[in-house]
Design a protein around this motif. Structure first.
Motif, PDB file in Angstrom:
ATOM      1  N   ALA A   1      61.537  56.771  87.073  1.00 51.50           N
ATOM      2  CA  ALA A   1      60.745  57.971  86.753  1.00 51.50           C
ATOM      3  C   ALA A   1      59.779  58.273  87.890  1.00 51.50           C
ATOM      4  N   ARG A   2      59.144  57.224  88.424  1.00 49.30           N
ATOM      5  CA  ARG A   2      58.179  57.431  89.519  1.00 49.30           C
ATOM      6  C   ARG A   2      58.866  58.015  90.750  1.00 49.30           C
ATOM      7  N   ALA A   3      60.149  57.636  90.917  1.00 46.70           N
ATOM      8  CA  ALA A   3      60.888  58.129  92.090  1.00 46.70           C
ATOM      9  C   ALA A   3      61.426  59.538  91.870  1.00 46.70           C
ATOM     10  N   GLY A   4      61.338  60.033  90.652  1.00 44.65           N
ATOM     11  CA  GLY A   4      61.752  61.408  90.383  1.00 44.65           C
ATOM     12  C   GLY A   4      63.176  61.557  89.855  1.00 44.65           C
ATOM     13  N   LEU A   5      63.817  60.472  89.472  1.00 43.33           N
ATOM     14  CA  LEU A   5      65.166  60.575  88.891  1.00 43.33           C
ATOM     15  C   LEU A   5      65.065  61.275  87.540  1.00 43.33           C
ATOM     16  N   GLN A   6      66.068  62.092  87.221  1.00 44.17           N
ATOM     17  CA  GLN A   6      65.992  62.861  85.973  1.00 44.17           C
ATOM     18  C   GLN A   6      67.285  62.749  85.177  1.00 44.17           C
TER      19      GLN A   6
END
Ligand code: SF4
Length: 472
Positions: free
Chosen positions: A16-21
């Motif tokens: 989540a912190r890395a921006g994966l969705q």
């Protein structure tokens, strides 16, 4: 080859912190294209995980920073991203050939894939196993595996699998064992084909060639009314008794020679022959619980409160094909909670009717399940609880296990039952909320409470109705 698609990203996780969705398609993981969830898990174990992803029409790089071994916090849609390896056998006893036409496509898939054996406990015949597979299994320690033996005589095994490679492919079993892989075996006993002297010969062959097998389950041939193989028939009582006797004799032999009982007869054999189930201690840890070995015994222990956690998963037939999230078939079947109330109004809508908690209770199950449950319910001395044995007319033949119950048969049974009572249904007959005939509980004429298939959950459902979770 399909791409892994992210379905869940845990809030606050490294992913989540890395921006994966959710919805992201993963093109590569650390420069590799993962073939399956096994490789996925190995690759995301690293401290740094570089993903190339596709989001809509845009390709992006995502760098996930985490510590070595820390969960990344992302789940993907399926277990295999390349093609499932299908089986090239044509066994006369195959239940898939005995399915009626018109069911959902996934149920007709004949897999023979060692990865599904590792992930879901599916049995593989090893006829399509290769040197490269062995290397991977050993390197990645894909253990335990589950292997269909049926017969150790090469000619008989080839005939049973209707595959010339059937005889020779058991050499892979030896290779797996030599490399320290734990293997559970299975024998589907077909009367007149591999019972009697052939079964004796097979167990002697195991003792001679594979004494380091972990266990062997002897399960009876399952027949539906759509069986088209003239040689396939139900056991007579005498034949079923002979299988149990053979298993018990060989247990003594294995116990003496290799130190454990090795071979077990499926619960169905004890139900068919009206013989008592073996004592719990003889099952040595219930290794083959999900193959129907010792389930009745564990259910009784759970129901009576002898154990306080369920002994093992009840995967149900065809569990992996639809209900196989990457988390495995051990993922909850009923994610809403321990027990949920589902059903429809008598007018056929989706209105939930909640019977009074004190209402009489009907426990729905298959004919075999009823034989197991009735003595347990009798012991409760409650005249407000009854077991409703649902005859499986959809599949017919000798199908009597709860895992093969379908909506059509439940509908017929429930129409005969009074309104206003509570009806409990084991979750083992549902996969992703659907019965094998494609219907759902919403099509049933009475509200049902879907209960996890274990004695603890049933005991709770009978005793603590007020605390049940209701899901819309
Ligand atoms: S190996 Fe299994 S799936 Fe393949 S034909 Fe035989 S029983 Fe069916």
């Amino acid at each position: 080859m399909s791409l892994p698609i992210v379905t869940v990203v845990a809030p606050g996780s490294p992913a989540a912190r890395a921006g994966l969705q959710p919805g992201d398609e993963v093109l590569t993981l650390n420069g590799q294209v993962p073939r399956d969830i096994i490789e996925w898990r190995l690759l995301i174990d690293e401290a740094e995980v570089d993903l190339e992803i596709r989001r809509g029409n845009v390709e992006l790089s995502v760098e996930v920073a985490k510590s070595d071994g820390e969960p990344m916090g992302a789940e993907v849609e399926s277990a295999l991203f390349d093609r499932v390896r299908t089986c090239d056998n044509h066994c006369e006893f195959c239940f898939i050939y005995q399915l009626p036409k018109g069911l959902r496509k996934s149920l007709y898939l004949k897999d023979d894939d060692y990865r599904l054996s590792f992930l879901y406990g599916n049995f593989t015949t090893l006829t399509r196993f290769t040197e490269a597979d062995l290397e991977r299994v050993v390197d990645e320690r894909l253990s335990p595996l589950h292997v269909s033996i049926h017969a150790t005589d090469p000619d008989i095994r080839s005939r049973m699998l209707r595959n010339a490679r059937g005889g020779m492919s058991l050499r892979w079993l030896r290779a797996l064992l030599d490399h320290g892989i734990t293997v559970h075996g299975q024998i589907v006993v077909c009367p007149g084909v591999n019972d009697g002297a052939v079964l004796d010969d097979t167990l002697a062959g195991v003792l001679d060639q594979s004494p380091d097998l972990a266990s062997i389950a002897c399960v009876p041939l399952g027949l539906s009314r759509f069986n088209a193989e003239a040689a396939m028939r139900e056991h007579t009582m005498q034949e079923a008794n002979a299988v149990v006797d053979t298993v018990h004799d060989w247990q003594e032999m294995f116990l003496r020679v290799v130190g454990h009982r090795m071979v077990f007869a499926a619960d169905e054999y004890y139900l068919m022959t009206d013989r008592p189930f073996p004592e719990a201690v003889t099952y040595a840890g219930f290794d083959m619980h999900e193959d129907g070995i010792g389930m009745a015994r564990t259910f009784a222990m759970e129901f009576s409160g002898e154990v306080d956690t369920p002994v093992g998963p009840q995967s149900g037939f065809f569990a992996w094909v639809d209900g196989a999230p990457a988390a495995g078939y051990r993922a909850p079947r009923n994610p809403a909670g321990d027990t949920s109330l589902r059903g429809c109004s008598s007018s056929g809508g989706n209105v939930l009717l909640r019977p009074r908690a004190s209402a009489p209770v009907g426990i729905l199950t298959g004919e075999f399940g009823a034989k197991v449950l009735r003595p347990l319910i009798d012991d409760l001395r409650r005249d407000d609880v009854r077991v409703i044995a649902v005859r499986n007319e959809f599949f017919g033949g000798n199908t009597a296990v709860a895992g093969l119950l379908v909506g059509e048969d439940l509908l017929r049974a429930l129409q005969e039952e009074p309104i206003g009572h509570r009806y409990l249904l084991p979750d083992v007959c549902l996969s992703e909320g659907r019965f094998l005939d494609g219907t759902t509980v919403d099509s049933l004429p009475r509200s049902v409470e879907v209960v996890p298939t274990n004695g603890i959950a049933l005991r709770r459902a009978l005793g603590a109705a007020e605390s049940m979770v209701v899901t819309p």
